[in-house]
Design a protein around this motif. Structure first.
Motif, PDB file in Angstrom:
ATOM      1  N   PRO A  46       0.836  -1.207   0.000  1.00  0.00           N
ATOM      2  CA  PRO A  46       0.000   0.000   0.000  1.00  0.00           C
ATOM      3  C   PRO A  46       0.870   1.257   0.000  1.00  0.00           C
ATOM      4  N   ARG A 105      -1.156  -0.553   9.513  1.00  0.00           N
ATOM      5  CA  ARG A 105       0.296  -0.692   9.416  1.00  0.00           C
ATOM      6  C   ARG A 105       0.930  -0.771  10.799  1.00  0.00           C
ATOM      7  N   ASP A 165       1.322   5.265   1.460  1.00  0.00           N
ATOM      8  CA  ASP A 165       1.025   5.923   2.738  1.00  0.00           C
ATOM      9  C   ASP A 165      -0.399   6.468   2.762  1.00  0.00           C
ATOM     10  N   ALA A 166      -0.871   6.920   1.609  1.00  0.00           N
ATOM     11  CA  ALA A 166      -2.216   7.489   1.540  1.00  0.00           C
ATOM     12  C   ALA A 166      -3.304   6.435   1.721  1.00  0.00           C
ATOM     13  N   GLN A 167      -2.954   5.163   1.568  1.00  0.00           N
ATOM     14  CA  GLN A 167      -3.941   4.087   1.683  1.00  0.00           C
ATOM     15  C   GLN A 167      -3.984   3.478   3.080  1.00  0.00           C
ATOM     16  N   VAL A 168      -3.262   4.062   4.013  1.00  0.00           N
ATOM     17  CA  VAL A 168      -3.215   3.554   5.388  1.00  0.00           C
ATOM     18  C   VAL A 168      -4.340   4.187   6.199  1.00  0.00           C
ATOM     19  N   CYS A 169      -5.133   3.344   6.847  1.00  0.00           N
ATOM     20  CA  CYS A 169      -6.211   3.885   7.681  1.00  0.00           C
ATOM     21  C   CYS A 169      -5.819   3.950   9.154  1.00  0.00           C
ATOM     22  N   THR A 210      -2.012   3.540  11.779  1.00  0.00           N
ATOM     23  CA  THR A 210      -0.622   3.156  12.007  1.00  0.00           C
ATOM     24  C   THR A 210      -0.423   2.917  13.496  1.00  0.00           C
ATOM     25  N   CYS A 236     -11.022  -0.022  10.421  1.00  0.00           N
ATOM     26  CA  CYS A 236     -10.697   0.026   8.997  1.00  0.00           C
ATOM     27  C   CYS A 236     -11.719  -0.783   8.196  1.00  0.00           C
ATOM     28  N   SER A 265     -10.495   3.442  -0.325  1.00  0.00           N
ATOM     29  CA  SER A 265      -9.401   4.396  -0.555  1.00  0.00           C
ATOM     30  C   SER A 265      -8.349   4.285   0.549  1.00  0.00           C
ATOM     31  N   LYS A 266      -8.780   3.933   1.748  1.00  0.00           N
ATOM     32  CA  LYS A 266      -7.870   3.645   2.860  1.00  0.00           C
ATOM     33  C   LYS A 266      -8.230   2.257   3.374  1.00  0.00           C
TER      34      LYS A 266
END
Length: 707
Positions: free
Chosen positions: A63, A174, A65-69, A71, A120, A169-170
């Motif tokens: 993925p 991670r 970074d923009a697809q991370v919902c 961390t 998520c 989208s997210k």
């Protein structure tokens, strides 16, 4: 001087073989079949070097970074040692019977990881759930109206669902190293992977399984985990335990990253409930399940019901490890009673999915099977490393190699039932709500036909104590009487690939190689296995069954294979075990249209080619000979090959294995084995054998490039 093959007397006499070899070596008797097939230089395939294969779909990606919902950072106090283990002070054991572990210490991260996955999953379902539901409803309506005989309702295809409009989208959770300290590890109990969600284990991170048995067996009334029996007469089962990662009814889910998951099968089991029965290495137990279910402690001397001997509250022996239980159940109790089996948790279990991906992650030391996916359309395992046991398994405060309860240290022969990958079909089709969180599901139900389809197993490194990858033809969702196989590589092949069932470009080390079975009762057909190397494996290529399983295995193509120092380079047998016959009677295995092309074998090894003999065991059963074609199957030294063959119809060309006809053993051979084969013109294996890629200092095979 005439060289001699090492050859079993059950197939042919050495004098017959020597005469045949002399004739072939002098150019007689073999005709055009006595030499290898010719290849031009451009056609010689160098095993283990390709990085692109047009027959495969595109490589997965991590993925962005923009697809991370969400961390999550590792706790600063959990730091992985260079050998891959956690230090003893990370989650210390408390010795003694009836002593409970602290849940905040032995399982600190399960709740927060699951909460992030649930959030998520809910967001993904809200964003793309309606689109998935609409596409599936339309497909189901069309399929029901068509009412094609013997065709399961599959709903929307995995190929359609791979399009962007069906992905959130997210969608990624991670796990990362601690940003302010040195923490790089998580300890967790069982997790539920939601539909549409990717668990991303970042580089440098290790997710460890908790040692707390209660996490895998939360119900006081059972089923019970961490045993070799669950009563005085019933054996244990991995199904008694929750898996570390559980995924049912999924679309577009994944486990990815350059980090690792370590189930710690080598670790001493602990409990956060002091009454929970645990077995000790002196084979006593801490309690009984009967007493535990009543909230009581059984008296010393009471017979154990978990596979142990007697309850002993005074013993100073340590608790069993998961691998202690596996060895005791499989090698000791099962060997003597036929009913022992360990109740150990598996690393990952997936049932019903469309587009399930494992990518680049490292899997270590599962207590039982590593990955068990059933009924998946679009299963991709790419760039994954499995190493069991890893160096972490040998870490011990006493410096004695962390032995089994027997005193032996871990080897490839005593880390039992640690299969790396066991893909198969489900037992039936279903229409079911998607899993959107640990306790939530989608509002709409989605159809799954139950088949394993579009399976890609590529660019992996696998070393384990049991099967490296084994296709399981045990379950079959096909309608009764349809005669359709459970696993068929020609079923609904996607447009972005050439083959529907492919195992290619892998490096195999310890373990039982690339297998089909022993569960073949529901049928396996149309598989492509090519560009794979085997080094120090117990088996190389294997198809196994018996007349307790039965089933048909056909059209299996092996090509461009390099095998070095395997115990059994080729093992095709219909007599794998002596399991009791089913109540309905024997089931006869039938292996046919098995093709081997461009296979090179190095070192001392054995080859077994056994079809099914008529009237086996005194039963009135038909003969099903092994029907196999071998083209350019060669060894560097035929004297180091021991062959057992029976009930086989073999067609050979360019083969220097000691393959001879035998009326006594019902072996027919079309073609002649010959010494006159130049292995280098058959297949280039000069780059095939590499050390297992180093993972920090956790590589027991020697250092290689960090992948």
């Amino acid at each position: 001087m005439i060289k001699k093959y090492s050859y079993t007397s059950s197939v042919a006499t050495l004098s017959t073989l020597a005469a045949a070899l002399v004739l072939a070596a002098c150019g007689g008797g073999g005709g055009s079949d006595s030499t290898a097939v010719s290849y031009s230089p451009g056609e010689v395939f160098k095993v283990g070097t390709t990085t692109y294969d047009p027959a495969l779909p595109p490589e997965p990606t991590l993925p962005t970074d923009a697809q991370v919902c969400a961390t999550l950072e590792a706790s600063p106090n959990l730091v992985r040692r260079p050998d891959g283990s956690l230090p003893p002070e990370a989650d210390p054991s408390k010795p003694g019977v009836g002593v409970a572990a602290d849940p905040a210490v032995v399982n600190p991260d399960q709740a927060r990881i699951q909460a992030a996955l649930d959030a998520c999953g809910a967001a993904v379902d809200k964003e793309v759930g309606p689109a998935i539901a609409a596409a599936d409803a339309a497909a189901v309506a069309q399929q029901q109206a068509a009412a094609v005989p013997n065709k399961n309702i599959a709903g929307v295809s995995g190929e359609e669902l791979a399009k962007p409009q069906y992905r959130g989208s997210k969608f990624a959770v991670r796990l990362v190293v601690n940003s302010k300290g040195v923490g790089d590890s998580f300890i967790t109990g069982p997790l539920t992977l939601p539909s549409g969600v990717t668990l991303w284990i970042d580089k440098g991170v290790t997710m460890y399984a908790t040692r707390d048995v209660k996490a895998y067996s939360p119900n006081i009334a059972g089923p019970y985990c961490a045993n070799t029996a669950v009563s005085s007469s019933k054996a244990g089962s991995s199904g008694n335990c929750l898996a570390l990662i559980n995924g049912n009814n999924l679309i577009n889910s994944a486990v990815v990253g350059d980090g690792a998951i370590d189930s710690r099968g080598y670790s001493e089991i602990v409990t956060t409930d002091k009454l929970y029965p645990l077995m000790k290495v002196d084979l006593t137990c801490s309690n009984t399940y009967v007493a535990y279910a009543k909230g009581q402690q059984a008296a010393d001397g009471t017979a154990c019901d978990n596979g142990g001997t007697l309850v002993n509250s005074k013993t100073t022996a340590r608790n069993m490890t998961w691998w202690d239980l596996a060895y005791l159940g499989n090698m000791v109790q099962n060997g003597s009673t036929g009913s022992g089996s360990q109740s150990n948790f598996r690393m990952m279990v997936f049932n019903y999915a469309k587009n399930l991906t494992l990518y680049r992650v490292t899997l270590n030391n599962s207590a039982n099977f590593h990955v068990v996916p059933s009924g998946v359309d679009g299963l991709t395992v790419w760039g994954v490393k499995v190493q069991t046991p890893s160096l972490a398994a040998f870490a011990n405060p006493a410096g004695n190699g962390n032995p089994l309860y027997t005193g032996d240290t871990y080897t490839k022969d005593n880390v039992k039932n640690t299969d790396a990958f066991d893909p198969g079909a489900a037992s039936s089709p279903t229409i079911v709500a998607l899993t959107t969180g640990k306790s939530t599901t989608s509002s709409a139900k989605i159809a799954f036909d139950g088949y394993l389809k579009n399976f890609v197993f590529a660019y992996n490194y696998v070393s384990t104590g049991d099967d490296d990858v084994a296709m399981k033809g045990s379950n079959n969702p096909s309608p009764a009487g349809s005669n359709l196989p459970a696993i068929d590589g020609n079923r609904d092949v996607r447009s972005d690939r050439k083959y529907g069932m492919v195992i290619a470009h892998n490096h195999i080390y310890w373990g039982h190689g690339i297998s089909i079975g022993s569960e073949t009762n529901a049928g396996v057909t149309n598989m492509e296995v090519y560009d794979n190397s085997f080094m120090h494996s117990e088996e190389g290529l294997r198809i196994k069954s018996d007349y307790a399983r039965g089933g048909e295995v056909s059209n299996i193509n092996y090509k461009n294979i390099c095998i070095r120092d395997a115990d059994n380079a080729l093992l095709f047998t219909t007599y794998y075990s002596t399991r009791p016959l089913p109540a309905t009677g024997p089931r006869v295995p039938n292996f046919h249209d098995i093709r081997l092309e461009n296979v090179r074998i190095f070192g001392d090894t054995a080859v077994k080619l056994q079809g099914f003999q008529a009237n086996t065991g005194g039963l009135n059963l038909p003969a099903f000979p092994l029907i196999m074609t071998m083209t350019n199957v060669v060894t560097d030294n035929p004297s180091n090959v021991r062959i057992t063959a029976s009930d086989a119809q073999l067609t050979i060309k360019g083969v220097n294995l000691p393959v001879l006809a035998s009326a006594e053993n019902r072996v027919t051979v079309n073609g002649v084995a010959t010494w006159a084969v130049d292995g280098d013109k058959v297949l280039d294996c000069s780059k095939a054998f590499v050390d297992f890629p180093a993972i920090g200092q956790s590589n027991i095979f020697g250092s290689g490039w960090d992948k």
